[in-house]
Structures are given as C-alpha cells and as structure tokens.
Design a protein around this motif. Sequence first.
Motif, PDB file in Angstrom:
ATOM      1  N   LEU A 225      59.876 -11.234  97.999  1.00 31.66           N
ATOM      2  CA  LEU A 225      59.273 -10.127  98.609  1.00 31.66           C
ATOM      3  C   LEU A 225      60.594  -8.964  98.651  1.00 31.66           C
ATOM      4  O   LEU A 225      60.385  -8.050  97.891  1.00 31.66           O
ATOM      5  CB  LEU A 225      59.087 -10.185  99.897  1.00 31.66           C
ATOM      6  CG  LEU A 225      58.174  -8.965 100.610  1.00 31.66           C
ATOM      7  CD1 LEU A 225      56.541  -9.517 101.167  1.00 31.66           C
ATOM      8  CD2 LEU A 225      58.791  -8.452 101.717  1.00 31.66           C
ATOM      9  N   PHE A 251      54.141 -11.974  96.081  1.00 32.97           N
ATOM     10  CA  PHE A 251      55.244 -11.841  96.973  1.00 32.97           C
ATOM     11  C   PHE A 251      55.867 -10.591  96.450  1.00 32.97           C
ATOM     12  O   PHE A 251      56.010  -9.507  97.405  1.00 32.97           O
ATOM     13  CB  PHE A 251      55.727 -12.986  97.582  1.00 32.97           C
ATOM     14  CG  PHE A 251      55.109 -13.856  98.546  1.00 32.97           C
ATOM     15  CD1 PHE A 251      54.865 -13.826  99.887  1.00 32.97           C
ATOM     16  CD2 PHE A 251      54.372 -14.972  97.681  1.00 32.97           C
ATOM     17  CE1 PHE A 251      54.288 -14.501 100.627  1.00 32.97           C
ATOM     18  CE2 PHE A 251      53.478 -15.688  98.422  1.00 32.97           C
ATOM     19  CZ  PHE A 251      53.343 -15.651  99.703  1.00 32.97           C
ATOM     20  N   MET A 254      54.050  -7.465  96.469  1.00 28.64           N
ATOM     21  CA  MET A 254      53.957  -6.871  97.819  1.00 28.64           C
ATOM     22  C   MET A 254      55.132  -6.305  98.316  1.00 28.64           C
ATOM     23  O   MET A 254      55.080  -5.207  99.155  1.00 28.64           O
ATOM     24  CB  MET A 254      53.929  -8.192  99.010  1.00 28.64           C
ATOM     25  CG  MET A 254      53.230  -8.178 100.139  1.00 28.64           C
ATOM     26  SD  MET A 254      51.616  -7.152  99.883  1.00 28.64           S
ATOM     27  CE  MET A 254      51.973  -6.041 101.146  1.00 28.64           C
ATOM     28  N   GLN A 258      55.265  -2.294  99.384  1.00 24.61           N
ATOM     29  CA  GLN A 258      55.812  -1.911 100.820  1.00 24.61           C
ATOM     30  C   GLN A 258      56.696  -0.670 100.608  1.00 24.61           C
ATOM     31  O   GLN A 258      56.862   0.135 101.384  1.00 24.61           O
ATOM     32  CB  GLN A 258      56.228  -3.237 101.698  1.00 24.61           C
ATOM     33  CG  GLN A 258      55.296  -3.959 102.172  1.00 24.61           C
ATOM     34  CD  GLN A 258      55.966  -5.366 102.768  1.00 24.61           C
ATOM     35  OE1 GLN A 258      57.285  -5.377 102.734  1.00 24.61           O
ATOM     36  NE2 GLN A 258      55.208  -5.940 103.522  1.00 24.61           N
ATOM     37  N   SER A 280      46.027 -15.162  99.465  1.00 22.57           N
ATOM     38  CA  SER A 280      45.011 -14.802 100.133  1.00 22.57           C
ATOM     39  C   SER A 280      45.171 -13.612 100.762  1.00 22.57           C
ATOM     40  O   SER A 280      44.460 -12.419 101.050  1.00 22.57           O
ATOM     41  CB  SER A 280      44.817 -15.759 101.221  1.00 22.57           C
ATOM     42  OG  SER A 280      45.923 -15.761 102.143  1.00 22.57           O
ATOM     43  N   PHE A 281      46.611 -13.138 101.007  1.00 23.94           N
ATOM     44  CA  PHE A 281      46.770 -11.721 101.422  1.00 23.94           C
ATOM     45  C   PHE A 281      46.497 -10.841 100.565  1.00 23.94           C
ATOM     46  O   PHE A 281      46.310  -9.371 101.074  1.00 23.94           O
ATOM     47  CB  PHE A 281      48.268 -11.731 102.022  1.00 23.94           C
ATOM     48  CG  PHE A 281      49.334 -11.634 100.815  1.00 23.94           C
ATOM     49  CD1 PHE A 281      49.671 -10.760 100.052  1.00 23.94           C
ATOM     50  CD2 PHE A 281      50.029 -13.100 100.649  1.00 23.94           C
ATOM     51  CE1 PHE A 281      50.496 -10.797  98.913  1.00 23.94           C
ATOM     52  CE2 PHE A 281      50.818 -12.921  99.625  1.00 23.94           C
ATOM     53  CZ  PHE A 281      51.211 -12.002  98.886  1.00 23.94           C
ATOM     54  N   ALA A 283      43.865  -9.685  99.273  1.00 24.03           N
ATOM     55  CA  ALA A 283      42.666  -9.065  99.509  1.00 24.03           C
ATOM     56  C   ALA A 283      42.715  -8.340 100.589  1.00 24.03           C
ATOM     57  O   ALA A 283      41.992  -7.573 101.181  1.00 24.03           O
ATOM     58  CB  ALA A 283      41.745  -9.833  99.474  1.00 24.03           C
ATOM     59  N   LEU A 284      43.712  -8.495 101.647  1.00 29.59           N
ATOM     60  CA  LEU A 284      43.858  -7.944 102.956  1.00 29.59           C
ATOM     61  C   LEU A 284      44.860  -6.911 103.295  1.00 29.59           C
ATOM     62  O   LEU A 284      44.570  -6.087 104.097  1.00 29.59           O
ATOM     63  CB  LEU A 284      44.195  -9.147 103.672  1.00 29.59           C
ATOM     64  CG  LEU A 284      43.113 -10.560 103.882  1.00 29.59           C
ATOM     65  CD1 LEU A 284      43.711 -11.527 104.528  1.00 29.59           C
ATOM     66  CD2 LEU A 284      41.972 -10.090 104.457  1.00 29.59           C
ATOM     67  N   VAL A 285      45.814  -6.693 102.325  1.00 25.45           N
ATOM     68  CA  VAL A 285      46.629  -5.714 102.416  1.00 25.45           C
ATOM     69  C   VAL A 285      45.702  -4.217 102.134  1.00 25.45           C
ATOM     70  O   VAL A 285      44.850  -4.364 101.345  1.00 25.45           O
ATOM     71  CB  VAL A 285      48.104  -5.916 101.735  1.00 25.45           C
ATOM     72  CG1 VAL A 285      48.498  -7.181 102.106  1.00 25.45           C
ATOM     73  CG2 VAL A 285      47.817  -5.837 100.128  1.00 25.45           C
TER      74      VAL A 285
END
Lengths: 342, 342
Positions: A225, A251, A254, A258, A280-281, A283-285
């Motif tokens: 990240l 990652f 991501m 950010q 899985s993240f 779809a959520l960010v």
Amino acid sequence: MKKVTIHDIAKELNVSFSTVARALNDHPAISEATKKSVRETAQKLNYRQNKLASSLRSGHSNTIGVIVPSLDVSFFSSVVHGIEKIINENGYSILLYQSNESYESEKKGIETFLNSRVAGIIASVAKETTKYEHFSEIRRRRIPLLFFDRVVESLHVPSVTIDDHKGGFLATEHLIRQGYKRIVHITAKQTIGIFKERLRGYLDALKLYNLPVDESLILYGDFSLDFGRQCIRDLYLREVSFDAVFALEDFTAMGVLQQLLAYKVRVPEEVGVIGFANESFAALVTPGLSSIDQQTVPMGEAAAELFLKMLRSEDLYNNLPKRIVLDPSLIVRASTERLASS
Amino acid sequence: MKKVTIHDIAKELNVSFSTVARALNDHPAISEATKKSVRETAQKLNYRQNKLASSLRSGHSNTIGVIVPSLDVSFFSSVVHGIEKIINENGYSILLYQSNESYESEKKGIETFLNSRVAGIIASVAKETTKYEHFSEIRRRRIPLLFFDRVVESLHVPSVTIDDHKGGFLATEHLIRQGYKRIVHITAKQTIGIFKERLRGYLDALKLYNLPVDESLILYGDFSLDFGRQCIRDLYLREVSFDAVFALEDFTAMGVLQQLLAYKVRVPEEVGVIGFANESFAALVTPGLSSIDQQTVPMGEAAAELFLKMLRSEDLYNNLPKRIVLDPSLIVRASTERLASS
DNA sequence: TTGAAAGCGCTAACAC
DNA sequence: GTGTTAGCGCTTTCAA
C-alpha cells in the motif's frame, strides 16, 4: 466406553466377523436380511469403523494432503475452501499444512503427508523453496500431486493457475477503452512469474491499441500500500503526466487511490485506477476499486476436480500433465468508470 | 517404488525388525552404534514410517480434527491459521472440515473424525445446529473436545471466546469519550449470544456514563451492508437525531458510513461510526473505520494451547472445564477521531 | 451366501 | 542390548 469392533457385532449376531465386515461394506454377496441386522446392531452398539485399520489393510486411504503458504492470506483460504468442498463431496478428507513460505516447513509437511499415507497431495509452493526434491519424491512414489497458483514447472505435474497475461491485458484494455491514454503500470522489482505475465499483458494491450510504450510509466517496486502512495508522489514530483494506473495488486492500487484523493485528484474523471485480485475491500472503498478477479473458489474446485480424476486414473504419470488455466475476469467499479458504456 | 518397511531394514542389517523399530523410535535400550546404522540404511532405502500402522497398534493418533463453518470467512480462516501453527509445532497434524453452517455436514464431519480416530476435536458450531448429540458422543468417547467462538454451553466443554460484552462496552465508551451523546446501536433481530452481549456492553457503557437509554436509537435487523445503509435512511426519514453509530459488525458499519457520505454528512465531525471485527477493509476505507479487534490469530493459538493441555491431562472431564475469554481491543481510526486525544 | 485364515506395518510386553 | 511373540481392527483370498 469400550471400543466396539466388528467382532462384537459378530458375537451379538452369531455370524463370523468377516460377514459383518462385508455387510458393512455393502458387499453384493451378502443377503439383505443379514445386512439389515448387521447395520442395526452396529447402530445399537455405537460401532464406528476404524479407518486406520481399513486403510492399513487395504492400502487405500481417503485423506489427501493440502499444503499452502498461509491460511491468513485470503487468496489461499478461499482456494482451500473450494478444494475442501469438492474433496468432501467425494468422500475424501483433507489433512492441512501451512508452510508459512518456509522451505523447511514445506518439506516437513510433505513428509508428514507421506508418513500418513495420504492418497495424494495438492500444493502451492512456498516462496522460499528453490529445491524440489521433496516434491519429486512424491512423484517417485507414484502418489498423485497437483499444483495450484504457484507451480514448479520443471516437475511436469498437473496444475491449475490463472492466466495472468490475460488479466493484465484485460485491465489495460479496459482503461484504454475508457479513453485513458497515458497508463502507468506498477509492477514488482523481482522477476516473479505472475507479475511478469501481468506486465506482458499490459504491454500487449498497448501494442494492440497502438499506444506507445513509455518506460517512464512503468514503475518497479516492493509492492505494498505504501509503495502505491509513493508511486503517485514520485510521479507528481517528477512531473510525469499520466491519466490512469494499473497496479499489480489491490493493496498497491489502494495506496494509489488514497494518495490521489489526498492530492484532490478526481477519480475516475482525471485519473482511473485498477488493481488485481479483487480483494473484499475493493467493493467497499469509495470510489469502488476496479480489479481483476482471480476466481479463487473456482480455482479450488477445479483443482479438486482435476485431482480426483488423477486419483481415478491408473496411468497417472504417463501422458502429458494436464494444465488448467482459468480466465480472470474484469470487475468494473467506480474507480475507472468514466464512460457510461465500457 | 516398492514399499519399504522395518523388515527390509532389518534384513539389510541382519538384526530383528523390533530392534529396527526401537532404533527408529530412539529407544534408550538400543546402542548408539545400532541406531546410527539403522538410521543410515533407513535413509538409504527411503524408508518412511507408516503412521496408520503405528497409530492402529499404539492406540495413539497425532491428527486432530478441526471443524469450522467456512474457510471463506476471514474470521475462521484466521483462527485456523493460528490453530494450525501451534498444533504443528507440537507434532500434530490437522484434519480439516467445513460445515458450511449445515447441521448435516457438521455431523458428517464429526463422524469422519471419529472414524479416523483423531486424538481430539476443535470446533466452532454451525449456525443451523440445534441438536448436539454428535458433540456429546465425542465426550462420551472421552475424546478431548474444545469449542472456540461458537460454544454449546450445555455441554460443559472447555472453550475459547472473546468478551463481546467488553467489546460493546469499549466501542460505546470510546464514542462517549469522543463527546458523542446520542449513540445509535445496530444489533441483530435474532437473539444470538454474541450480539446480545455487545448490546449489553453498549447499555452498560451508557449507564456508567449517565447517558439515557433511548429505545428509538436501538435498531434490530438482518445485519448486512445494505441494512446499515437502510438504518441511516430510516433514521433520517423518522427525523431521529443522533451523532454516532455503533454497528454490531464491520459490514453493517460500512453501509452506515457509505450512506452518511452519500448524504454529505461529515464523519467523524457530525457523526462518528464504529464497527466490530476489524475486518481488513476497515483500515483501507476513507475515512478509516474504527472497530473492535477480535484477536483471531491469538484466539487460534490460545485454543490450540489449551487443547494440547487437555490432550496431556488424564482426568480430562473431571474438573470444571476451563474457559478462556480473550479481551477484544479498541482500534481507533478516522471515523471516530473527533478529538485529538481519546 | 457365509466362514476361516492370513496379514497390512507397526508397538510393546516378555524373554534372554 | 536385542530377539520373540502377540496382536491393533480391518480387507481379502480361498474354500465350502
């Protein structure tokens, strides 16, 4: 609770213990009546077949060894989930081992499997491993072996992997079709097979769509990240112009996302971002991170099914090993959705 | 490759096969010289001890059965990761089963374990399970059994869980200390133990800090990301005033966060949000989602260690079962960080 | 359709 | 310090 054996059932019914054994195994030569009474008293006495004894005697076992680097990595736990499902539906159980990326652990795991007389082994190789004697021993003992994701090519063993080249191609092509032109690719410094393939996919997509390959847009690093964030800072520092980023995994993507948001860059309007793995993240960010799905559960299922075929075939190592290469799939989310239609 | 047994080694060295067996097991009454030569020819002949035979004969097995609902749920795969690590370090292997939350699968898994003569069983109960005969059979056979996370209280079996009451308390207390006053709690419609505990923690924190309990702030539902979003929409529709949300788990909290952001509500300035479970995405979303960490890997390790103690103790089911309750920990991220110091 | 007997590869009690 | 012997609980031939 005293241990109940077929002898106890035999005594109870005044038949020989071999009749009992046959009845329990549904042997065709046993009358339905005997089978019924045997099954009933087995139930009554709380009899449980001893698999150790039956495997020892018959030479057939129904456990299969599965060794992966770590269950704490969602990719592997998800594949094992798929493997276990199919394996169980077919009456086998799995003996589980984690190598923790260590060669020594991996070797120890394989030895345990061999000692436990597993019917076969499914493995994904540890990063640290460079000697493959423990795997060739499996072959020499004519025990079915199958690799998934991380394969030892030189062993010529069946395998299930995904097409990383295609994944890289799909990601890049999608960005191009969304109108992005100067596409950054973040890849790994080390020449790990899968990442090289993703890079090849990126290059081939550029070529196919007649976009120039700009070396300053290909960034090599220790992916993470933080490295994703650093890439964006560097690009701005170096004043490199770009309008999209394809990162080797989620990652890193991501981190890219950010840092762009921190710089008040609008995603996807000004810069599009796509990752790889569909964690899985993703779809959520916000915005949702586009990614390439690796088909983890289908990979486990395909591995288990191919493996079961190996168990059933006699001429295991005679014909060429079967290799299944799964197609990755493009998952479009907000981070690259600049146009109404993709 | 012909199967090599201790008899082959014995023949090679002109000693009796039991001498070989003893040498390989490092029996004290065997001379170093014999041990050495036995080990050498064992190596030379590629001998591998047959665990099936040794377990059958000795009555001791070194595999232990582990059954969980699904490895595709990060909580469980992470706990199994911890269990496997400790279990392996102590010379045991794990036989793995997934119940997929089904009672029938769970029963079948336990039966397989029993038939395989595992040394013991570590389990987390399926949601669907309401009859516990398969678990009491384990006890009756005097086989060590340990539950983690999802426990069958009535069986009085050792267990490792986390303190959900404390988790609920910590989350709520943190919100209160950040100056939030009207704290919504989203909980489950069904009366599942862990969620009731989290609710109790919420209520106790309110009481301790002299905040009123407002029933209109406690929302009962079928938890999910979508339900989280719906809760926020409902609160606004019903014009309920609130300044923080403590959701029973992270996905629901994520829905809450997304809907608040969609409504242009500033988090954490106007509304604070905290979840439960500390899923990997909690650190990655923007703003970072505060949460309660469930200590998954430590839970697996604690379970395995307590279990090993059970294996070693003789009076297994005599004294009161040991229960380990782990402390959850508060993870503060941007979604609740309204004040400089917490 | 059933029974008798051998033995899978090992452990462990008992000898010497 | 080492050998002999008897199983662990089954499967599987062979015979009836």
